[in-house]
Motif scaffolding. Sequence first.
Motif, PDB file in Angstrom:
ATOM      1  N   ARG A  40      -3.440  -4.417  -3.585  1.00 50.32           N
ATOM      2  CA  ARG A  40      -4.145  -5.853  -3.789  1.00 50.32           C
ATOM      3  C   ARG A  40      -5.375  -6.083  -3.747  1.00 50.32           C
ATOM      4  O   ARG A  40      -6.394  -6.768  -4.226  1.00 50.32           O
ATOM      5  CB  ARG A  40      -3.655  -6.396  -1.897  1.00 50.32           C
ATOM      6  N   LYS A  59      -1.692   1.115   7.856  1.00 47.15           N
ATOM      7  CA  LYS A  59      -2.794   1.656   8.531  1.00 47.15           C
ATOM      8  C   LYS A  59      -3.207   2.819   9.115  1.00 47.15           C
ATOM      9  O   LYS A  59      -3.320   3.562   8.399  1.00 47.15           O
ATOM     10  CB  LYS A  59      -1.668   1.686  10.228  1.00 47.15           C
ATOM     11  N   ASP A  88       1.269  -1.458   0.422  1.00 46.63           N
ATOM     12  CA  ASP A  88       0.424  -0.158   0.141  1.00 46.63           C
ATOM     13  C   ASP A  88       1.181   1.031  -0.408  1.00 46.63           C
ATOM     14  O   ASP A  88       2.002   1.211   0.513  1.00 46.63           O
ATOM     15  CB  ASP A  88      -0.822   0.149   1.887  1.00 46.63           C
ATOM     16  N   LYS A 103      -4.131   0.797  -2.920  1.00 45.29           N
ATOM     17  CA  LYS A 103      -4.137  -0.768  -2.152  1.00 45.29           C
ATOM     18  C   LYS A 103      -4.396  -1.348  -3.334  1.00 45.29           C
ATOM     19  O   LYS A 103      -5.423  -1.823  -3.728  1.00 45.29           O
ATOM     20  CB  LYS A 103      -5.203  -0.073  -1.167  1.00 45.29           C
ATOM     21  N   GLU A 140       0.537  -3.249   4.863  1.00 39.89           N
ATOM     22  CA  GLU A 140      -0.789  -3.535   4.672  1.00 39.89           C
ATOM     23  C   GLU A 140      -1.258  -1.601   5.558  1.00 39.89           C
ATOM     24  O   GLU A 140      -0.731  -1.693   7.036  1.00 39.89           O
ATOM     25  CB  GLU A 140      -1.587  -4.180   5.310  1.00 39.89           C
TER      26      GLU A 140
END
Length: 171
Positions: free
Chosen positions: A157, A49, A5, A155, A47
Amino acid sequence: MASPDNILLHLPENEEQQVRDLFVQLAERGFPVQNQTPHVTLTFSPEMKEHVAERAAELLPAVIPAQFRRVGTVVFGTKRKQTVAWLLETDEELEAVARELSRINPDGRGERWIPHLTVGLRLPREIVPDYIRALDELTSPHLRELTGIRAALWKPRIQELTVLAGASELS
């Protein structure tokens, strides 16, 4: 490894196109094809936060649009695959924001930030000198300044882009 990310800055369409045109010209000279969207990363994480994205949304509107000056070419990486990037300078306000975001990001690098725009990703180290030479030959001398007109959280993913500041539509 999945792409992380990123909290990043996008360029206006005309500047992005100049960089993409360079990618095409480099590929025409036989170098690896570059498909990445030209951008400047502020911080990244496997990832991101929520508190980092929220703080970015608070801080970034005050510094967007952001001006960058190309001040050199750098090579990142010590292994077989290396990354070539333009080293950038910007104003102290954006520097401070980027350093804060990196500091509060548990996956960040402390209060460090090296502003850059990647122009050659995962290149075999033996071609890096020739790549840099071709990049220097092909880059317009007028392409000295770049502009970050939009800050976003990307992001990969889940293919989700969240605009944090600046233009929601790039023009």
